[in-house]
Design a protein around this motif. Structure first.
Motif, PDB file in Angstrom:
ATOM      1  N   ALA A 197       3.497   6.512  -5.423  1.00 20.73           N
ATOM      2  CA  ALA A 197       3.047   7.430  -6.478  1.00 20.73           C
ATOM      3  C   ALA A 197       3.665   7.030  -7.814  1.00 20.73           C
ATOM      4  CB  ALA A 197       3.426   8.854  -6.114  1.00 20.73           C
TER       5      ALA A 197
ATOM      6  N   ASP B  47      -2.509  12.896  -5.893  1.00 28.23           N
ATOM      7  CA  ASP B  47      -1.663  12.544  -7.043  1.00 28.23           C
ATOM      8  C   ASP B  47      -2.252  12.993  -8.380  1.00 28.23           C
ATOM      9  OD1 ASP B  47       0.286  11.556  -5.418  1.00 28.23           O
ATOM     10  OD2 ASP B  47      -0.446   9.497  -5.489  1.00 28.23           O
TER      11      ASP B  47
ATOM     12  N   GLY C 236      -1.084   4.485  -8.085  1.00 25.04           N
ATOM     13  CA  GLY C 236      -0.357   4.933  -6.902  1.00 25.04           C
ATOM     14  C   GLY C 236      -0.453   4.030  -5.687  1.00 25.04           C
ATOM     15  N   ARG C 237      -1.114   2.901  -5.807  1.00 28.19           N
ATOM     16  CA  ARG C 237      -1.316   2.029  -4.645  1.00 28.19           C
ATOM     17  C   ARG C 237       0.025   1.607  -4.012  1.00 28.19           C
ATOM     18  NH1 ARG C 237      -4.808   0.128  -0.613  1.00 28.19           N
ATOM     19  NH2 ARG C 237      -4.081  -1.905   0.021  1.00 28.19           N
TER      20      ARG C 237
ATOM     21  N   ALA D 130      -2.285   6.411   0.495  1.00 26.72           N
ATOM     22  CA  ALA D 130      -1.964   5.820   1.798  1.00 26.72           C
ATOM     23  C   ALA D 130      -0.882   6.575   2.568  1.00 26.72           C
ATOM     24  CB  ALA D 130      -1.535   4.368   1.612  1.00 26.72           C
ATOM     25  N   ARG D 131       0.044   7.181   1.825  1.00 24.60           N
ATOM     26  CA  ARG D 131       1.138   7.822   2.573  1.00 24.60           C
ATOM     27  C   ARG D 131       0.674   9.024   3.377  1.00 24.60           C
ATOM     28  NH1 ARG D 131       1.427   9.151  -2.742  1.00 24.60           N
ATOM     29  NH2 ARG D 131       1.905  11.305  -3.313  1.00 24.60           N
TER      30      ARG D 131
ATOM     31  N   LEU E  19       0.753  -1.264   0.000  1.00 21.14           N
ATOM     32  CA  LEU E  19       0.000   0.000   0.000  1.00 21.14           C
ATOM     33  C   LEU E  19       0.779   1.307   0.000  1.00 21.14           C
ATOM     34  CD1 LEU E  19      -1.829   0.908   3.345  1.00 21.14           C
ATOM     35  CD2 LEU E  19       0.350  -0.266   3.229  1.00 21.14           C
ATOM     36  N   GLY E  20       2.066   1.289  -0.214  1.00 21.79           N
ATOM     37  CA  GLY E  20       2.774   2.561  -0.354  1.00 21.79           C
ATOM     38  C   GLY E  20       2.597   3.498   0.820  1.00 21.79           C
ATOM     39  N   MET E  21       2.636   2.947   2.029  1.00 21.08           N
ATOM     40  CA  MET E  21       2.471   3.788   3.203  1.00 21.08           C
ATOM     41  C   MET E  21       3.736   3.765   4.059  1.00 21.08           C
ATOM     42  SD  MET E  21      -0.427   3.658   6.077  1.00 21.08           S
ATOM     43  CE  MET E  21      -0.467   5.013   7.241  1.00 21.08           C
ATOM     44  N   ASN E  22       4.299   2.566   4.203  1.00 19.55           N
ATOM     45  CA  ASN E  22       5.526   2.406   4.985  1.00 19.55           C
ATOM     46  C   ASN E  22       6.721   2.666   4.065  1.00 19.55           C
ATOM     47  OD1 ASN E  22       6.114  -0.291   3.660  1.00 19.55           O
ATOM     48  ND2 ASN E  22       4.075  -0.617   4.523  1.00 19.55           N
TER      49      ASN E  22
ATOM     50  N   ASP F 107      -7.776   5.127  -2.683  1.00 22.20           N
ATOM     51  CA  ASP F 107      -6.349   5.435  -2.823  1.00 22.20           C
ATOM     52  C   ASP F 107      -6.145   6.699  -3.666  1.00 22.20           C
ATOM     53  OD1 ASP F 107      -6.074   2.313  -2.225  1.00 22.20           O
ATOM     54  OD2 ASP F 107      -4.130   3.221  -1.864  1.00 22.20           O
TER      55      ASP F 107
END
Ligand code: SF4
Lengths: 468, 196
Positions: A437, B47, A433-434, B29-30, A410-413, B24
């Motif tokens: 980005a 984005d 971007g999941r 998520a970031r 999920l591109g969060m950590n 998303d």
């Protein structure tokens, strides 16, 4: 009139029904993680309330944790604050937490089943849409928002409207190399990313019955990708064998009486489904996604649809997706160059997935220009992999075995796929971007991901199966 | 904690004629690392909104960056809000000043999250949705929760929408589900001792 499996469990959990309104549904188990819980704890405190049933809640840290050097403090400050907030909240409210460093830590949907917390006939919720995974045990399990997390904290209940009933029957033998991930991607390609919105989906048929628990979880996990409220499979001997002896599963006499109850959990012969879908297992190929939602999937040997036959409305979003992916309408996807391989996530990070990949890559090596991350779903999976020597096989193959967490799903950590790069991923979402980005995701089974790791390109696994 | 009451929303709208907008996209998520409900609006559609993830480089073509489009109503293509359960998506929409989202089809969890935050999801037919997209940027829409109608002021075209009567009461009066659930605590305890 008979009842569906869903209706049997639903009816057993109704506290009250509001005239012209939703029902009050009692929740047996509430799983929480660091990202969607802090505002709910704050809400409870602001109202001056206690957590109603803390012993029915289990917490873990998964979305926002690093998957390397977990013994060190989390580098990124906001992530660290979020994980620390979870620790403080669990301590203050007497909630069991399997956080970083704990031998049970892992992705919330991996640890629930492997610890025996997930049980047939239960209602299970979590502030995470892939809670549908737990339905593989014959439970009503669904994702909720943070306001609803707060409701469950306060009252162990939710206000819910009963979804419609859908059954998806898959019958017959699967072709070699076709896994449960291919089954669910195939279903998605048939019914689309919104095809089950408003429904609870039961998966049935001989193909489903013959799947292991791990494989069933992969199918139920992606129910939400069809828009379904939840997915479920009637429990059977496969379920009971998997559960027997698990840490929090009933034991002794309790096991016997639990079994008696669980054996009543199936859809009656005369139960009525609002919709039924029938699929012949022999028609299912190995699958891959080519677009930006999981419904945009196809046979790995096939061709991406061409835009010329689409109507104007569909065409615009299709072209947008293809531009994002850098893939040409009408083109083949086999042979597409891959930069990253991600084997992990609550869809495919269980021990069975790792064993399958290890068996396949034993004695082989990844292609030079791909990076391969294998991220176990939990500490227990990691431990088991090490005990079985799977870590050595990966090391020899140039696959990096990391530590448990949601990782690049999920591109969060910290684990993100750079913009413009192609990643073949065993996770569940290929949204723009999941994975970071600009990242381009191709969803596939663990075997297809492993095959791509060996060649550096999208590869039909059957062409690699005969080792020389 | 009572929410803002909703009744009539009359406003210009922001059109986002894209289908399957997932959470998303609504908020990547970031940006979910916050521990409060505030401040998510600036990352709404992040984005799509900025070049190279840089707030100093707004993409001129994206509708939120087009000054002539503004208002309290977001109008979007079918299957809005699919994907993750993150309530941050509803918080971001609210924080950016929207109180209603109009689409021909909403994902389940998003719809609940919106309702729980006093953002009204309005489901209209695909044909009516396309009619709205054809209006120019200063067209006014009027949503009446009481009457359950959405009207394009300029043309008088109107369509009624469904909302669960319980949820309607809650929104009109600013009640939330927890208030109700707390009021039936005895029933809940009773259920625990004598399950169905
Ligand atoms: S692995 Fe991915 S889908 Fe599963 S819980 Fe984590 S972020 Fe969500």
């Amino acid at each position: 009139m008979g009842k569906t499996l869903f209706e049997k469990i639903w009816d057993q959990h109704i506290v009250k029904t509001i005239t012209d309104g939703p029902s009050v549904l009692y929740i047996d188990k509430h799983l929480i993680h660091e990202v969607t819980s802090p505002q709910a704890f704050a809400g409870i405190e602001k109202r001056g309330l206690q957590i109603f049933r803390p012993e029915q809640i289990v917490a873990t840290a998964d979305h926002n944790v690093p998957t390397l050097n977990q013994h060190l403090p989390i580098k990124e400050e906001l992530s660290r604050v979020q994980v620390d907030t979870l620790i403080a909240n669990c301590t203050n409210h007497n909630i069991s937490l399997y956080g970083l460093g704990h031998p049970y830590q892992g992705i919330v949907h991996v640890i629930g089943p492997e610890l025996g917390i997930t049980q047939p006939g239960m209602t299970i919720v979590c502030g995470d849409s892939h809670t549908s995974t737990h339905g593989a045990f014959g439970a009503i399990a669904f994702g909720i928002g943070t306001s609803e997390v707060e409701m469950v904290f306060a009252t162990q209940c939710l206000l819910q409207t009963k979804p419609k009933q859908m059954r998806i029957n898959v019958d017959g033998d699967l072709k070699p190399g076709v896994l449960s991930k291919d089954i669910v991607l195939y279903i998605l390609s048939k019914i689309s990313a919104s095809g089950a919105t408003g429904f609870a989906v039961e998966y049935a048929g001989s193909t489903i019955r013959n799947l292991s628990m791990e494989a069933r979880m992969t199918v139920c996990n992606m129910s939400i990708e069809m828009g379904a409220r939840c997915g479920l499979i009637a429990p059977d001997d496969t379920t009971f064998e998997y559960m027997h002896g698990k840490k929090f599963a009933p034991a002794g006499l309790d096991w016997v009486s639990a079994l008696q109850k669980w054996e009543t959990l199936y859809s009656d012969d005369n139960a009525v489904f609002d919709e039924e879908v029938n699929i012949d297992a022999a028609d299912i190929p190995t699958m891959i996604t080519y677009g930006t939602n999981p419904g945009m999937s196809m046979a790995i040997n096939g061709l991406v649809p061409s835009d010329t036959t689409m109507d104007e409305k569909d065409r615009a979003s299709f072209i947008k997706a293809m531009n994002y992916m850098g893939i040409k309408p009408g083109a083949a996807i086999k042979g597409q160059k891959i930069d990253y391989v991600f084997i992990g996530s609550c869809t495919n990070s269980r021990i069975e997935d790792l064993r399958l990949v290890a068996d396949f890559v034993r004695g082989r090596h990844k292609a030079d220009d791909v990076e391969v991350w294998v991220v176990p779903g939990s500490k227990q999976v990691e431990q088991q992999a090490i005990e079985e020597g799977i870590d050595k096989i990966f090391e020899a193959a140039g696959f990096q075995l990391r530590q448990p967490g949601c990782s690049a799903c999920l591109g969060m950590n910290e684990d993100k796929i750079p913009a413009g790069k192609y990643c073949i991923s065993t996770s569940n979402r290929n949204f723009e971007g999941r994975q970071g980005a600009g990242a381009r995701t191709l969803l596939a089974s663990p075997l297809s991901a492993a095959a791509a790791a060996l060649t550096g390109r999208v590869t039909d696994v059957s062409e690699l199966s005969n080792k020389n | 904690m009572s929410k803002n009451k909703i009744d009539i929303i009359q406003s210009t709208f922001v059109p986002l004629n894209i289908e399957n907008i997932d959470t998303d996209q609504i908020i990547p998520a970031r940006f979910l690392k916050g521990t409060t409900r505030d401040g998510f609006g600036k990352n709404l559609f992040r984005d799509w909104r900025y070049e190279d993830d840089d707030e100093l480089k707004p993409k001129a073509s994206f509708v939120l960056n087009v000054p002539s489009y503004h208002g309290k109503i977001l109008v979007a293509g079918a299957n809005f809000g699919c994907g993750s359960s993150r309530e941050h998506a509803a918080w971001a929409i609210l924080d950016a000043g929207f109180t209603a989202v109009v689409s021909s089809f909403f994902a389940d969890i998003f719809k609940n999250n919106a309702l729980n935050n006093g953002v009204l999801p309005v489901t209209v037919s695909e044909a009516f949705l396309q009619k709205i997209f054809m209006q120019n940027s200063n067209a006014l829409l009027t949503i009446s929760l009481e009457k359950q109608t959405l009207t394009i002021d300029g043309t008088g075209d109107s369509e009624s929408f469904y909302i669960n009567p319980y949820k309607k009461e809650c929104l009109l009066n600013g009640y939330d589900d927890i208030d109700y659930l707390l009021s039936i605590k005895e029933d809940i305890i009773n259920y625990e001792t004598h399950p169905a």
